[in-house]
Enzyme design. Structure first.
Site, short mmCIF file in Angstrom:
data_model
loop_
_atom_site.label_atom_id
_atom_site.label_comp_id
_atom_site.label_asym_id
_atom_site.label_seq_id
_atom_site.Cartn_x
_atom_site.Cartn_y
_atom_site.Cartn_z
N GLY A 71 -14.74 3.09 -7.05
CA GLY A 71 -15.73 3.18 -5.99
C GLY A 71 -17.15 3.35 -6.52
O GLY A 71 -18.10 2.75 -6.00
N THR A 72 -17.30 4.15 -7.55
CA THR A 72 -18.63 4.41 -8.09
C THR A 72 -19.25 3.12 -8.62
O THR A 72 -20.42 2.81 -8.33
CB THR A 72 -18.54 5.47 -9.21
OG1 THR A 72 -17.98 6.67 -8.66
CG2 THR A 72 -19.90 5.77 -9.81
N SER A 199 -11.85 2.03 -3.39
CA SER A 199 -11.30 2.60 -4.62
C SER A 199 -9.79 2.81 -4.45
O SER A 199 -9.36 3.37 -3.45
CB SER A 199 -11.99 3.93 -4.90
OG SER A 199 -11.40 4.55 -6.01
N ALA A 200 -9.02 2.38 -5.45
CA ALA A 200 -7.55 2.43 -5.33
C ALA A 200 -7.02 3.86 -5.20
O ALA A 200 -6.09 4.11 -4.43
CB ALA A 200 -6.92 1.75 -6.55
N THR A 237 -12.24 -7.59 -19.92
CA THR A 237 -10.82 -7.86 -19.74
C THR A 237 -10.28 -7.07 -18.56
O THR A 237 -10.51 -5.86 -18.47
CB THR A 237 -10.05 -7.51 -21.03
OG1 THR A 237 -10.62 -8.27 -22.10
CG2 THR A 237 -8.57 -7.83 -20.91
N CYS A 325 -17.16 17.05 -5.40
CA CYS A 325 -17.57 16.44 -6.67
C CYS A 325 -18.44 17.38 -7.49
O CYS A 325 -18.52 17.27 -8.69
CB CYS A 325 -18.32 15.15 -6.42
SG CYS A 325 -17.26 13.92 -5.71
C1 LIG Z 1 -14.28 9.01 -4.16
C2 LIG Z 1 -15.46 8.34 -3.56
C3 LIG Z 1 -16.27 7.48 -4.31
C4 LIG Z 1 -16.07 7.27 -5.78
O1 LIG Z 1 -14.93 6.49 -6.06
P1 LIG Z 1 -14.33 6.55 -7.54
O2 LIG Z 1 -13.29 5.48 -7.54
O3 LIG Z 1 -13.75 7.91 -7.71
O4 LIG Z 1 -15.43 6.25 -8.49
C5 LIG Z 1 -17.32 6.86 -3.67
N1 LIG Z 1 -17.57 7.05 -2.37
C6 LIG Z 1 -16.81 7.86 -1.61
C7 LIG Z 1 -17.13 8.04 -0.17
C8 LIG Z 1 -15.74 8.54 -2.18
O5 LIG Z 1 -15.02 9.36 -1.43
#
Ligand SMILES: *Cc1c(COP(=O)(O)O)cnc(C)c1O
Length: 390
Positions: A71-72, A199-200, A237, A325
């Protein structure tokens, strides 16, 4: 000791089906997806299956899905990529004060490069007003980024309306949907988004893999430079086992979606109502009607969040303070501060449920929690003074 995990917004357990789908790609099917030989083609085919599984969940085209490290990275790629691709000299970005730090800190970094950013404020409901977003639009606005649901409150944002506004003003629209994908139906057409991060590990997939939906025709510069992977959007990769896991998690979410939401929502409501009924001086933070099913954020007056977390953890129950976080930091949650609940930020607790929570988990929690609160409050001199009156 029986353990109860109520911190699914921080991360979720990998589903057994996901684990099973991934293992061949760590063992016999270990090929590099760019290789011409059989090994490479096995890996490549698996990635394309995952892309289709994920595209189906989002109602997108497979060619609009780019795999990332999470997600980041997806949030960074969206914000930085749009700004860098924009032709105008002066550039302006709109976001909100309740975004995840993956968006907020990227926006701050862009400000250091000369980009102007408007942080639209959000009221006590924890839901942004689309009119405030519209008012913030300037002639050189290149991007609006508003999260789909908030990770601390669970509140769903009015994306369809903001999507319409973005379209009317010809501004790109990104959403961080990390906390929504797999929890509520997501349709990129209906939302009117050009970019969407996921994000998975927030939907029972593995950590370290995610995706960015990029609408066809969106001008986006890459964050990284290297090979031609992911149609030049994301070199490196491919994390084949991770991508396979994300695909499987997406497929499970497509299949279980409604059932999961009903079950998780019912458990969340039972937990929430149980706490509000059995513990005095508690209240839910943010709008209760427009939320994802699994999240509740509850303020416990005369309780210090960190102490509560530790006391609960000692009894086997994992939950979180608003600021997951930045745990360990003394700063109160930026989300609660932003919605005018700064004084409650230190005493509010987030409970977040997932597919593997059971009714028994809730019963155990409701048995232990009131005693923990009572015990902690009995140590508070402020509480003792008012206790006689309630
Ligand atoms: C957890 C989260 C992220 C970050 O995702 P990661 O895969 O942990 O880097 C970004 N945005 C929100 C709203 C999240 O809850």
């Amino acid at each position: 000791m029986r353990r109860v995990y109520l911190d699914n917004n921080a991360t979720t357990a990998v589903a057994p089906e996901v684990f099973e789908a991934m293992t061949p790609y760590l063992l016999e099917d270990f090929g590099n997806a760019s290789s011409i030989h059989w090994y490479g083609q096995r890996a490549k085919a698996a990635i394309e299956v995952s892309r289709e599984q994920l595209a189906r969940l989002l109602s997108a085209r497979p060619s609009e899905v780019v795999f990332t490290s999470g997600g980041t990275e997806s949030d960074n790629a969206a914000l930085v990529g749009i700004v860098e691709a924009a032709r105008s000299e002066k550039k302006h970005v709109i976001t909100t004060t309740i975004e995840h730090n993956a968006v907020l800190h990227t926006a701050k970094a862009l400000e250091k490069r000369g980009v102007r950013v408007t942080y639209v404020s959000v009221g006590a409901s924890g839901i942004v007003n689309p009119k405030d977003v519209e008012k913030a639009i300037e002639p050189d606005t290149v991007l609006i980024s508003v999260m789909h649901s908030n990770n601390e409150l669970g509140t769903l944002q009015p994306l369809e309306e903001i999507g319409r506004i973005a379209r009317e003003h010809d501004v790109y629209f990104h959403t961080d949907a990390v906390q929504s994908v797999g929890k509520v139906p997501i349709n990129v057409e209906k939302l009117g988004v050009d970019l969407l991060s996921l994000s998975a590990h927030k939907l029972h997939g593995p950590k370290g893999v995610g995706a960015l939906y990029i609408r066809r025709g969106t001008a986006l510069h890459p964050l990284l430079y290297g090979g031609h992977h992911e149609r030049d959007h994301r070199p490196g990769t491919e994390n084949v086992p991770g991508i396979v896991g994300l695909g499987k998690a997406a497929e499970l979410a497509s299949e279980h979606g409604t059932n999961d939401a009903l079950q998780i929502g019912a458990l969340r409501n039972r937990l929430e109502e149980g706490i509000l009924k059995s513990v005095p001086l508690t209240s839910v933070i943010g709008d209760r009607s427009r939320r994802v099913p699994g999240t509740t954020n509850i303020s416990f007056e005369y309780i210090e969040g960190e102490g509560f977390l530790i006391a609960m953890d000692l009894r086997g129950i994992a939950c979180s303070t608003g600021a997951a976080c930045s745990s360990g930091s003394l700063e109160p949650s930026h989300v609660l501060t932003a919605i005018g609940r700064r004084e409650q930020a230190r005493s509010s607790i987030r409970f977040s449920l997932g597919r593997f929570n059971t009714a028994e988990d809730i019963d155990v929690t409701l048995e232990i929690l009131p005693r923990v609160v009572e015990q902690l409050r009995s140590l508070s001199p402020h509480y003792k003074k008012i206790a006689v009156t309630i």
